[in-house]
Design an enzyme around this catalytic site. Sequence first.
Site, PDB file in Angstrom:
ATOM      1  N   THR A  22       0.914  -1.270   0.042  1.00 36.99           N
ATOM      2  CA  THR A  22      -0.091   0.278  -0.005  1.00 36.99           C
ATOM      3  C   THR A  22       0.888   1.237   0.123  1.00 36.99           C
ATOM      4  OG1 THR A  22      -1.763  -1.164   1.199  1.00 36.99           O
ATOM      5  CG2 THR A  22      -1.845   1.031   1.347  1.00 36.99           C
ATOM      6  N   HIS A  56       1.990   1.935  -3.338  1.00 35.63           N
ATOM      7  CA  HIS A  56       0.867   2.663  -4.309  1.00 35.63           C
ATOM      8  C   HIS A  56       1.018   4.133  -3.977  1.00 35.63           C
ATOM      9  CE1 HIS A  56      -0.265  -1.389  -5.380  1.00 35.63           C
ATOM     10  NE2 HIS A  56      -1.012  -1.578  -4.479  1.00 35.63           N
TER      11      HIS A  56
END
Length: 344
Positions: free
Chosen positions: A41, A44
């Site tokens: 995450t 990202h």
Amino acid sequence: MKAIVKEKPGKGFKMRDVPVPDDLAPNEALVKINKASICGTDLHIYEWNEWAQQNIKPPQIAGHEFTGKVIKTGSNVSLVSTGDVVTSETHIPCRKCIQCKTGRMHVCKNLEILGVHRDGAFAEYIKVPETVLWKLPEDFPKKYASIMEPFGNAIHTCFVENLAGKNVLITGAGPIGCMATAIAKATGAAKIIVTEIMEYRKKLAKQSGADYVLDPTETDITSSVKQLTNDNGADILLEMSGNENALIQGLESLTNGGTASILGVFPGKITFDINSLVIFKGIKLYGITGRKMFETWQIATELIKNKRVDLSSIITHELKFEDWEKGIKNMLDGKAGKVVLDIE
Ligand code: ZN
């Protein structure tokens, strides 16, 4: 304090000096962070992909996997005390919705996520609601304490069914796929078959306990799995890749009446033949999100504390806080398992 910040929309993070967040609400605690680890995450958010653009509101401190010590508590805090060694659930449940009230906080309707909706853990200090903190024994190994959140994802995915004596297929050998491999090994799975295309991760899967690592670019997965399971197929699929082809190969490789636990997050809509791959085979499909609060955390604590699961090969890098960008680059290049940052 030093913190890794997403300053503005666009690629990258910056290390900055920011104020210590010691303005605690009555239910919050301030944690001095000892170690934090980097998650997909965070990549990202670093890369600023479509999901990040829709979910992150800069400026914000990144990171959410961490361990540290409580150093200050708000006026109403009663679950933790100053000096407690803690790690943290990163999904903050509202405690008011039907799901929360009926013991299913991991599917809370109003989830707030650390490092996504509020400041995260790539910093010297973090403030969090006391509800999400999980106390650990003083002598709990710190590097493993910092990866308990993704380890909990793996536990949650593995334990929807009993793996003992079952042939398990794991699609994707990223860090959580490797953790699932180690858990399957520890809990008595029969054969553990992992599919992966990247060489670095194939090695990690082997070290984590995979009996067979198959490369879908070289081998027909479905027929290989059948061959390895006496023509029966896998009993259980743990989908960890978020890749459409991997999911389809996984479902094709399952035996009739088998189970698929799906943790991998797909980049968008996918297409597969639900009639032949799920309905007529009588497959049970489980969508897995987060960790059960706090059943999963209790299992994670005991498995690590009693050395039942070997996670040593999964942490491939332990870096100084200042070297954070090296960790991110290694992960983006597919040349790392878990990267742990030493913050204190
Ligand atoms: Zn809720």
